[in-house]
Design a protein around this motif. Structure first.
Motif, PDB file in Angstrom:
ATOM      1  N   ILE A   1      23.903  61.104  64.043  1.00 41.16           N
ATOM      2  CA  ILE A   1      25.016  61.172  63.100  1.00 41.16           C
ATOM      3  C   ILE A   1      26.184  61.908  63.748  1.00 41.16           C
ATOM      4  CG2 ILE A   1      25.787  61.962  60.821  1.00 41.16           C
ATOM      5  CD1 ILE A   1      22.831  61.955  59.970  1.00 41.16           C
ATOM      6  N   ILE A   2      27.358  61.321  63.604  1.00 44.23           N
ATOM      7  CA  ILE A   2      28.603  61.974  64.009  1.00 44.23           C
ATOM      8  C   ILE A   2      29.381  62.261  62.728  1.00 44.23           C
ATOM      9  CG2 ILE A   2      30.758  61.725  65.282  1.00 44.23           C
ATOM     10  CD1 ILE A   2      29.224  59.734  67.119  1.00 44.23           C
ATOM     11  N   THR A   3      29.637  63.511  62.452  1.00 42.34           N
ATOM     12  CA  THR A   3      30.320  63.861  61.203  1.00 42.34           C
ATOM     13  C   THR A   3      31.825  63.924  61.403  1.00 42.34           C
ATOM     14  OG1 THR A   3      30.121  66.253  61.578  1.00 42.34           O
ATOM     15  CG2 THR A   3      28.324  65.162  60.388  1.00 42.34           C
ATOM     16  N   VAL A   4      32.547  63.489  60.358  1.00 37.81           N
ATOM     17  CA  VAL A   4      34.011  63.526  60.355  1.00 37.81           C
ATOM     18  C   VAL A   4      34.480  64.098  59.020  1.00 37.81           C
ATOM     19  CG1 VAL A   4      34.292  61.567  61.926  1.00 37.81           C
ATOM     20  CG2 VAL A   4      34.162  61.164  59.478  1.00 37.81           C
ATOM     21  N   THR A   5      35.724  64.489  58.977  1.00 40.89           N
ATOM     22  CA  THR A   5      36.326  64.987  57.743  1.00 40.89           C
ATOM     23  C   THR A   5      37.134  63.868  57.108  1.00 40.89           C
ATOM     24  OG1 THR A   5      36.496  67.218  58.684  1.00 40.89           O
ATOM     25  CG2 THR A   5      37.823  66.731  56.717  1.00 40.89           C
ATOM     26  N   PRO A   6      36.793  63.448  55.893  1.00 40.17           N
ATOM     27  CA  PRO A   6      37.560  62.384  55.224  1.00 40.17           C
ATOM     28  C   PRO A   6      39.021  62.782  55.023  1.00 40.17           C
ATOM     29  CG  PRO A   6      35.479  62.764  54.112  1.00 40.17           C
ATOM     30  CD  PRO A   6      35.648  63.885  55.095  1.00 40.17           C
TER      31      PRO A   6
ATOM     32  N   ALA B   1      33.801  68.219  58.394  1.00 36.32           N
ATOM     33  CA  ALA B   1      32.802  67.721  59.342  1.00 36.32           C
ATOM     34  C   ALA B   1      31.816  68.816  59.717  1.00 36.32           C
ATOM     35  CB  ALA B   1      33.506  67.178  60.585  1.00 36.32           C
ATOM     36  N   GLU B   2      32.306  70.062  59.841  1.00 37.06           N
ATOM     37  CA  GLU B   2      31.448  71.183  60.203  1.00 37.06           C
ATOM     38  C   GLU B   2      30.453  71.495  59.075  1.00 37.06           C
ATOM     39  OE1 GLU B   2      35.090  71.161  62.546  1.00 37.06           O
ATOM     40  OE2 GLU B   2      34.738  71.148  60.374  1.00 37.06           O
ATOM     41  N   GLU B   3      30.939  71.481  57.840  1.00 38.74           N
ATOM     42  CA  GLU B   3      30.062  71.758  56.696  1.00 38.74           C
ATOM     43  C   GLU B   3      28.997  70.674  56.544  1.00 38.74           C
ATOM     44  OE1 GLU B   3      32.770  73.997  53.358  1.00 38.74           O
ATOM     45  OE2 GLU B   3      33.405  71.971  53.932  1.00 38.74           O
ATOM     46  N   LEU B   4      29.400  69.413  56.724  1.00 42.16           N
ATOM     47  CA  LEU B   4      28.448  68.313  56.589  1.00 42.16           C
ATOM     48  C   LEU B   4      27.374  68.399  57.674  1.00 42.16           C
ATOM     49  CD1 LEU B   4      27.452  65.696  55.331  1.00 42.16           C
ATOM     50  CD2 LEU B   4      29.158  64.447  56.691  1.00 42.16           C
ATOM     51  N   ALA B   5      27.786  68.683  58.900  1.00 47.09           N
ATOM     52  CA  ALA B   5      26.821  68.810  59.996  1.00 47.09           C
ATOM     53  C   ALA B   5      25.804  69.911  59.689  1.00 47.09           C
ATOM     54  CB  ALA B   5      27.543  69.092  61.308  1.00 47.09           C
TER      55      ALA B   5
ATOM     56  N   SER C   1      36.085  65.934  66.375  1.00 46.21           N
ATOM     57  CA  SER C   1      37.268  66.749  66.096  1.00 46.21           C
ATOM     58  C   SER C   1      38.278  66.008  65.241  1.00 46.21           C
ATOM     59  CB  SER C   1      37.931  67.191  67.409  1.00 46.21           C
ATOM     60  OG  SER C   1      38.255  66.041  68.198  1.00 46.21           O
ATOM     61  N   ASP C   2      38.304  64.685  65.368  1.00 45.04           N
ATOM     62  CA  ASP C   2      39.168  63.868  64.509  1.00 45.04           C
ATOM     63  C   ASP C   2      38.572  62.472  64.424  1.00 45.04           C
ATOM     64  OD1 ASP C   2      40.161  62.221  66.730  1.00 45.04           O
ATOM     65  OD2 ASP C   2      41.378  63.959  67.282  1.00 45.04           O
ATOM     66  N   ALA C   3      39.184  61.629  63.615  1.00 49.83           N
ATOM     67  CA  ALA C   3      38.629  60.305  63.345  1.00 49.83           C
ATOM     68  C   ALA C   3      38.570  59.434  64.597  1.00 49.83           C
ATOM     69  CB  ALA C   3      39.465  59.616  62.262  1.00 49.83           C
ATOM     70  N   SER C   4      39.620  59.471  65.393  1.00 53.00           N
ATOM     71  CA  SER C   4      39.663  58.652  66.596  1.00 53.00           C
ATOM     72  C   SER C   4      38.568  59.070  67.578  1.00 53.00           C
ATOM     73  CB  SER C   4      41.039  58.770  67.261  1.00 53.00           C
ATOM     74  OG  SER C   4      41.124  57.939  68.388  1.00 53.00           O
TER      75      SER C   4
ATOM     76  N   THR D   1      37.017  58.341  54.371  1.00 49.37           N
ATOM     77  CA  THR D   1      36.507  58.352  55.739  1.00 49.37           C
ATOM     78  C   THR D   1      37.025  57.136  56.491  1.00 49.37           C
ATOM     79  OG1 THR D   1      34.503  59.509  55.048  1.00 49.37           O
ATOM     80  CG2 THR D   1      34.416  58.335  57.146  1.00 49.37           C
ATOM     81  N   LEU D   2      36.935  55.975  55.850  1.00 50.96           N
ATOM     82  CA  LEU D   2      37.439  54.749  56.471  1.00 50.96           C
ATOM     83  C   LEU D   2      38.941  54.827  56.679  1.00 50.96           C
ATOM     84  CD1 LEU D   2      34.576  53.819  55.763  1.00 50.96           C
ATOM     85  CD2 LEU D   2      35.537  51.637  55.068  1.00 50.96           C
ATOM     86  N   ASN D   3      39.635  55.439  55.717  1.00 49.50           N
ATOM     87  CA  ASN D   3      41.079  55.594  55.834  1.00 49.50           C
ATOM     88  C   ASN D   3      41.424  56.416  57.066  1.00 49.50           C
ATOM     89  OD1 ASN D   3      43.477  57.691  55.001  1.00 49.50           O
ATOM     90  ND2 ASN D   3      43.955  55.606  54.363  1.00 49.50           N
ATOM     91  N   ALA D   4      40.701  57.498  57.278  1.00 52.73           N
ATOM     92  CA  ALA D   4      40.958  58.349  58.437  1.00 52.73           C
ATOM     93  C   ALA D   4      40.677  57.614  59.738  1.00 52.73           C
ATOM     94  CB  ALA D   4      40.097  59.609  58.347  1.00 52.73           C
ATOM     95  N   ILE D   5      39.553  56.899  59.787  1.00 48.96           N
ATOM     96  CA  ILE D   5      39.169  56.165  60.997  1.00 48.96           C
ATOM     97  C   ILE D   5      40.173  55.064  61.303  1.00 48.96           C
ATOM     98  CG2 ILE D   5      37.447  54.615  62.000  1.00 48.96           C
ATOM     99  CD1 ILE D   5      36.337  57.353  61.949  1.00 48.96           C
TER     100      ILE D   5
END
Length: 443
Positions: free
Chosen positions: A371-376, A385-389, A405-408, A433-437
């Motif tokens: 799993i790679i966590t991101v911030t929506p 992302a840190e809290e989810l991880a 560190s970011d969506a990209s 999340t999809l919006n950020a990516i």
């Protein structure tokens, strides 16, 4: 027939003004405010009741609204009908929420209707702040669809039904319910009964009511009771027999009532349930005198596209799905299991902190390799992302978890760490999340 025009060269001044207007909107949820629907209804009155000039198919429910709308739109268009579509939230551009035949409203047109509405508000002694973000989009969509003479409008409720801005419309042609399940308990209901009662509030006198075939019996009884109470018509329909002949990330090969040769270009076995609603809608429209041809309908289903809903990119082997609650994640996991993947997927995950993400994790973690966590992309509701991880590692200490560190960076990291290009990457957890990516990585 409305002919799609190529997107005009975008005027930077219009684009800038559009962005500034969007930023000026009240973007807060007012779902506990009983005055909002009556405010929208009053503004529609001031504008000459555009909703009453349209054949509206009002769609509500917890999951499947957008997928159902996309399929209905494809079938309508294939059979020669023009349709307007109002849906939310968006993935790449806020203008996605207002479309005609899948073509977004332009910044110029949006601003034209916005200015018109603001002028009307001022003549009645109220400021532009009188309406919220979602209310402006709701009203602008109706005005836009009227002036473009669409044959039908697919009108998707935003949240629940009772206090949703879309509930301000007069009696629609059809009122459609997708699956009603537990979500947004802090806003529209503590349990399924209360959520169903909130959602059922959109049923108006004279409308035809269409219900999801697998609806929970508690929710169905609420819908039936409301239908009877207001003088609407419950559409009785003998359910079609739909069999999945084959399923892949690209879509579903279906056999309908014993007839093979149907391909639905939306993956996930759960889409069959949404498709069953589409067949009911088609049958109801035919009962009202509208014409559909089997071959054209077949062609339409093969061309359904919906950004962010089981949206598969074969060239890079990435699946985007906006599953954002337990029910949605269950559907996604069922699809992954049905594909019998040789390698477990790499998961890019970002969730909102007001969701039941613990149960979402319990459902999906066993089906993925890492799993790679991101911030929506939601400043107030996102779980970082840190809290989810950290949450994942508490319950699944042996799972490989990395923080992007970011969506990209999440996409680049996933492509680098997966075993091979044959290993699927799944991006999910929230529309935000999809919006950020999608904003940061052009796929």
């Amino acid at each position: 027939m409305i002919v799609a025009k190529p997107e005009e060269k975008r005027d930077i001044r219009l684009v800038t003004r559009y962005r500034n207007v969007i930023k000026s909107f009240d973007n807060k949820w007012h779902v506990l405010d009983d005055t909002r629907v009556s405010i929208v209804r009053e503004v529609l009155d001031w504008l000459g009741n555009p909703d009453q000039k349209l054949k509206i198919i009002h769609i509500a429910g917890t999951n499947g609204k957008s997928s159902t709308g996309a399929m209905v739109g494809a079938v309508l268009q294939a059979n020669g009908y023009d349709y307007g579509r109002f849906s939310s939230p968006y993935i790449k551009s806020s203008r996605e929420q207002i479309c005609i035949n899948d073509n977004m409203i332009s910044e110029k047109d949006f601003l034209t209707y916005y200015d018109r509405i603001v002028a009307v508000l001022k003549t009645h002694g109220v400021s532009a702040k009188h309406l919220t973000y979602f209310e402006y989009f709701t009203i602008i969509s109706l005005c836009y669809f009227v002036e473009h003479h669409v044959d039908f409008v697919l009108f998707e409720a935003g949240l629940g039904g009772l206090r949703d801005a879309t509930n301000a419309i007069s009696s629609p042609l059809l009122t459609v319910f997708t699956k009603i399940s537990i979500d947004h308990q802090n806003l529209i209901g503590r349990n399924l009964l209360e959520i169903a009662e909130n959602t059922a509030a959109i049923i108006k006198p004279g409308t035809w009511v269409i219900d999801y075939a697998g609806q929970d019996l508690t929710a169905r009884q609420v819908l039936k009771n409301k239908t009877l109470a207001v003088g609407a018509k419950w559409f009785e329909y003998q359910q079609d027999q739909i069999t999945i002949a084959n399923t892949t990330p690209a879509g579903l090969d279906l056999i309908i009532n014993g007839t093979p040769g149907y391909f639905l270009s939306m993956s996930g076995a759960f889409q069959v349930h949404n498709f069953s609603i589409v067949l009911q809608i088609k049958a109801a429209l035919m009962a009202q005198g509208y014409h559909f041809e089997v071959e054209k309908t077949r062609q339409g289903l093969a061309k359904v596209k919906l950004l962010g809903r089981m949206n598969y990119h074969k060239d890079v082997n990435i699946l985007f799905d906006a599953a954002h609650n337990v029910d949605g994640i269950n559907g996604l996991v069922s699809a992954l299991n049905a594909w019998h993947l040789k390698i477990k997927p790499t998961l890019i995950l970002g969730v909102l902190k007001d969701k039941d993400y613990h149960e979402m994790l319990d459902t999906i973690v066993p089906s993925v390799q890492r799993i790679i966590t991101v911030t929506p992309n939601n400043k107030t509701r996102a779980l970082s992302a840190e809290e989810l991880a950290a949450e994942i590692l508490v319950s699944y200490p042996s799972v490989d978890v990395e923080i992007a560190s970011d969506a990209s960076a999440a996409i680049s990291l996933a492509m680098r760490v997966r075993e091979s290009s044959q290993a699927l990457i799944v991006v999910t957890g929230s529309f935000y999340t999809l919006n950020a990516i999608q904003k940061d990585h052009r796929i």
